[in-house]
Scaffold this active site. Structure first.
Site, PDB file in Angstrom:
ATOM      1  N   ASP A   1     -84.011 -71.361   5.973  1.00 48.55           N
ATOM      2  CA  ASP A   1     -83.608 -71.014   4.606  1.00 48.55           C
ATOM      3  C   ASP A   1     -82.096 -71.089   4.434  1.00 48.55           C
ATOM      4  O   ASP A   1     -81.589 -71.297   3.335  1.00 48.55           O
ATOM      5  CB  ASP A   1     -84.110 -69.624   4.241  1.00 48.55           C
ATOM      6  CG  ASP A   1     -85.633 -69.622   4.156  1.00 48.55           C
ATOM      7  OD1 ASP A   1     -86.287 -69.467   5.199  1.00 48.55           O
ATOM      8  OD2 ASP A   1     -86.150 -69.851   3.049  1.00 48.55           O
TER       9      ASP A   1
ATOM     10  N   ARG B   1     -82.788 -64.916  -5.655  1.00 45.66           N
ATOM     11  CA  ARG B   1     -83.090 -64.657  -4.225  1.00 45.66           C
ATOM     12  C   ARG B   1     -81.823 -65.018  -3.437  1.00 45.66           C
ATOM     13  O   ARG B   1     -81.253 -66.088  -3.638  1.00 45.66           O
ATOM     14  CB  ARG B   1     -84.293 -65.488  -3.753  1.00 45.66           C
ATOM     15  CG  ARG B   1     -85.592 -65.076  -4.465  1.00 45.66           C
ATOM     16  CD  ARG B   1     -86.799 -65.682  -3.783  1.00 45.66           C
ATOM     17  NE  ARG B   1     -87.070 -65.046  -2.505  1.00 45.66           N
ATOM     18  CZ  ARG B   1     -87.890 -65.574  -1.588  1.00 45.66           C
ATOM     19  NH1 ARG B   1     -88.469 -66.733  -1.789  1.00 45.66           N
ATOM     20  NH2 ARG B   1     -88.113 -64.936  -0.453  1.00 45.66           N
TER      21      ARG B   1
ATOM     22  N   ASN C   1     -84.430 -67.758   8.822  1.00 48.12           N
ATOM     23  CA  ASN C   1     -85.746 -68.275   8.425  1.00 48.12           C
ATOM     24  C   ASN C   1     -86.677 -67.077   8.269  1.00 48.12           C
ATOM     25  O   ASN C   1     -86.298 -65.932   8.538  1.00 48.12           O
ATOM     26  CB  ASN C   1     -86.272 -69.270   9.468  1.00 48.12           C
ATOM     27  CG  ASN C   1     -87.470 -70.050   8.945  1.00 48.12           C
ATOM     28  OD1 ASN C   1     -87.410 -70.619   7.846  1.00 48.12           O
ATOM     29  ND2 ASN C   1     -88.555 -70.092   9.688  1.00 48.12           N
ATOM     30  N   LYS C   2     -87.892 -67.352   7.826  1.00 49.56           N
ATOM     31  CA  LYS C   2     -88.853 -66.283   7.559  1.00 49.56           C
ATOM     32  C   LYS C   2     -88.926 -65.298   8.727  1.00 49.56           C
ATOM     33  O   LYS C   2     -88.947 -65.693   9.889  1.00 49.56           O
ATOM     34  CB  LYS C   2     -90.226 -66.907   7.299  1.00 49.56           C
ATOM     35  CG  LYS C   2     -91.350 -65.931   7.003  1.00 49.56           C
ATOM     36  CD  LYS C   2     -91.049 -64.982   5.862  1.00 49.56           C
ATOM     37  CE  LYS C   2     -90.800 -65.688   4.544  1.00 49.56           C
ATOM     38  NZ  LYS C   2     -90.317 -64.765   3.486  1.00 49.56           N
TER      39      LYS C   2
ATOM     40  N   ARG D   1     -91.198 -71.150  -4.249  1.00 48.77           N
ATOM     41  CA  ARG D   1     -90.516 -70.567  -3.106  1.00 48.77           C
ATOM     42  C   ARG D   1     -90.205 -71.647  -2.087  1.00 48.77           C
ATOM     43  O   ARG D   1     -90.605 -72.792  -2.250  1.00 48.77           O
ATOM     44  CB  ARG D   1     -91.386 -69.453  -2.495  1.00 48.77           C
ATOM     45  CG  ARG D   1     -92.864 -69.856  -2.455  1.00 48.77           C
ATOM     46  CD  ARG D   1     -93.658 -69.184  -1.433  1.00 48.77           C
ATOM     47  NE  ARG D   1     -93.196 -69.549  -0.119  1.00 48.77           N
ATOM     48  CZ  ARG D   1     -93.443 -70.710   0.468  1.00 48.77           C
ATOM     49  NH1 ARG D   1     -94.149 -71.651  -0.143  1.00 48.77           N
ATOM     50  NH2 ARG D   1     -92.972 -70.958   1.664  1.00 48.77           N
ATOM     51  N   GLY D   2     -89.524 -71.249  -0.997  1.00 43.43           N
ATOM     52  CA  GLY D   2     -89.157 -72.209   0.040  1.00 43.43           C
ATOM     53  C   GLY D   2     -87.828 -72.855  -0.317  1.00 43.43           C
ATOM     54  O   GLY D   2     -87.614 -73.273  -1.463  1.00 43.43           O
ATOM     55  N   ALA D   3     -86.934 -72.930   0.665  1.00 39.44           N
ATOM     56  CA  ALA D   3     -85.544 -73.287   0.383  1.00 39.44           C
ATOM     57  C   ALA D   3     -85.358 -74.600  -0.411  1.00 39.44           C
ATOM     58  O   ALA D   3     -84.718 -74.590  -1.471  1.00 39.44           O
ATOM     59  CB  ALA D   3     -84.748 -73.308   1.683  1.00 39.44           C
TER      60      ALA D   3
ATOM     61  N   GLN E   1     -97.597 -66.528   4.178  1.00 37.63           N
ATOM     62  CA  GLN E   1     -97.317 -67.926   3.802  1.00 37.63           C
ATOM     63  C   GLN E   1     -97.934 -68.899   4.806  1.00 37.63           C
ATOM     64  O   GLN E   1     -98.239 -70.037   4.459  1.00 37.63           O
ATOM     65  CB  GLN E   1     -95.798 -68.166   3.710  1.00 37.63           C
ATOM     66  CG  GLN E   1     -95.127 -67.563   2.491  1.00 37.63           C
ATOM     67  CD  GLN E   1     -94.584 -66.185   2.765  1.00 37.63           C
ATOM     68  OE1 GLN E   1     -95.083 -65.454   3.627  1.00 37.63           O
ATOM     69  NE2 GLN E   1     -93.553 -65.791   2.030  1.00 37.63           N
TER      70      GLN E   1
HETATM   71  O1  MRU Z   1     -89.893 -66.200   1.245  1.00 33.04           O
HETATM   72  P1  MRU Z   1     -90.307 -67.635   1.130  1.00 33.04           P
HETATM   73  O2  MRU Z   1     -91.771 -67.820   0.999  1.00 33.04           O
HETATM   74  O3  MRU Z   1     -89.512 -68.399   0.115  1.00 33.04           O
HETATM   75  O4  MRU Z   1     -89.966 -68.183   2.565  1.00 33.04           O
HETATM   76  C1  MRU Z   1     -89.218 -69.243   2.805  1.00 33.04           C
HETATM   77  C2  MRU Z   1     -89.938 -70.161   3.663  1.00 33.04           C
HETATM   78  O5  MRU Z   1     -90.824 -70.830   3.197  1.00 33.04           O
HETATM   79  C3  MRU Z   1     -89.656 -70.221   5.068  1.00 33.04           C
HETATM   80  O6  MRU Z   1     -88.754 -69.338   5.581  1.00 33.04           O
HETATM   81  C4  MRU Z   1     -89.500 -71.619   5.551  1.00 33.04           C
HETATM   82  O7  MRU Z   1     -89.709 -71.590   6.904  1.00 33.04           O
HETATM   83  C5  MRU Z   1     -88.167 -72.254   5.255  1.00 33.04           C
HETATM   84  S1  MRU Z   1     -88.118 -73.011   3.701  1.00 33.04           S
HETATM   85  C6  MRU Z   1     -88.810 -74.571   4.019  1.00 33.04           C
END
Ligand code: MRU
Length: 372
Positions: free
Chosen positions: A248, A90, A258-259, A56-58, A207
């Site tokens: 993201d 996703r 972002n999250k 996960r994570g962009a 997370q």
């Molecule tokens: O849903 P996830 O766990 O893939 O979430 C994404 C993230 O980790 C965050 O939004 C993050 O701040 C940006 S990606 C480095």
């Protein structure tokens, strides 16, 4: 798909034939309690792993998508179909579709250069698969370099003895390097500039508590985890000098997806006069998305909210609202840190300049500060 006990903690690696082809993932759903690896030997298992947040994570999703396309090429699968399936796993992190598209383009360019597609030879298929893998490796290497440059640039925005509040997870678990926002936090820690890291737990999937605190603990960073709802009183008490998050997807006007919870922090930061800084590689900027309305926000299953650690915490039958992300308007973002430098203020004009820098390569790894 097989699970094995972890002996290392690289978030993603390619397993070459004869043991592979496969993409080996650190299963982030089990952290911090369990460090286990998942070996994805086909695109379906990787797609499922992406949906379940095993990986996960962009930035890392960009790398994972590209390796997934290479996996399809090595297996002799329909590579375009694999790229499309993985891209759609996703919808919000633009790096995923970007990484898949890059790997697919490398595959197709190698095929085009090798002769008629109507009768591809075994050799041309092999060399196209190799080109695809080389592109995935290049994306990973670029991400590691971007991460180091983001850390170096971002350090300039960290005050002495800073108390930084972060949200979600932005370290080595989301990157081929040390991450985005967390790479800056690490740099500040190493430079003796960090007094404390405040880690928002990041409900519903934690997370922050599970992953950022895990990374902070491993790096020896003094940190404390807080309930997301405690951020307001923490800022009111004057305990936060800087809010630092990742992204993201960033639209052309500087809107930051972002999250979920990030937008609330940005509003709070503005109210309390605390800088709100976003760190991301330029691969996270989607110049085709004009603004917030063009960003698809992933909606996740309601059970992630109505249950906790597998146990129901709401009465059976309760509905749920579970957007995985929110979008923060550019006017709330004090600065954006990319591998090209610090962009401040963040708006359509300054992002356009950043886009030009990206295309020409000018300014890479140098301090580009944009004022408009
Ligand atoms: O849903 P996830 O766990 O893939 O979430 C994404 C993230 O980790 C965050 O939004 C993050 O701040 C940006 S990606 C480095």
């Amino acid at each position: 798909m097989t699970h094995t006990r972890a002996v290392e903690t690289s978030a993603l690696r390619w397993l070459a034939p004869p043991a592979g082809p496969a993409v080996v993932l650190l299963d982030q759903t089990g952290l911090p309690a369990e460090e286990a690896y998942l070996t994805c030997r086909d695109v379906s298992s990787l797609e499922d792993a992406i949906r379940r947040l095993v990986v996960r994570g962009a930035p890392l999703l960009g790398v994972a998508g590209a390796y997934g396309v290479a996996l399809a090429a090595y297996r002799g699968d329909d590579v375009a179909a694999a790229a499309s399936r993985l891209s759609g796993a996703r919808p919000t992190a633009v790096n995923l579709s970007w990484g898949c598209a890059r790997a697919l383009a490398a595959y197709q360019a190698a095929q085009d250069g090798a002769g008629p597609v109507s009768a591809p030879s075994m050799d041309s298929e092999r060399s196209a698969a190799r080109a695809c893998l080389a592109e995935a490796r290049a994306i990973a290497a670029e991400d590691a370099a971007a991460s180091a440059a983001i850390a170096a640039h971002g350090l300039a925005l960290v005050p002495e003895r800073a108390r930084i509040l972060t949200h979600c997870n932005t370290g080595a678990l989301v990157s081929a390097g040390e991450g985005t926002a967390f790479a800056i936090i690490l740099a500040a820690h190493r430079a003796g500039q960090l007094a404390r890291l405040w880690v928002g737990e990041t409900r519903p999937l934690l997370q922050g508590a599970r992953l950022t605190a895990y990374e902070a603990a491993r790096a020896g960073i003094p940190h404390a985890v807080l309930a997301d709802s405690a951020a307001a009183s923490l800022m009111a008490a004057g305990e936060v000098d800087l809010v630092l998050t990742g992204a993201d997807r960033i639209a052309a006007d500087g809107s930051v997806a972002n999250k979920v919870g990030t937008y609330g922090l940005a509003v709070l930061a503005k109210h309390h006069g605390v800088p709100f800084v976003v760190a991301a590689p330029v691969s996270t900027i989607d110049f085709a998305a004009s603004g917030a309305g063009a960003i698809t926000v992933e909606q996740r299953p309601g059970r992630e909210v109505t249950s906790f650690a597998g146990k129901a915490v709401a009465p059976a039958g309760s509905g749920a609202y579970n957007p995985a992300f929110d979008v923060t308007e550019a006017s709330l973002v004090t600065a954006l840190v990319t591998e090209h430098g610090i962009t401040q203020p963040v708006n359509t004009g300054t992002l356009q300049d950043l886009g030009t820098t990206r295309e020409t390569g000018v300014g890479a790894l140098s301090d580009v500060s944009v004022e408009r």
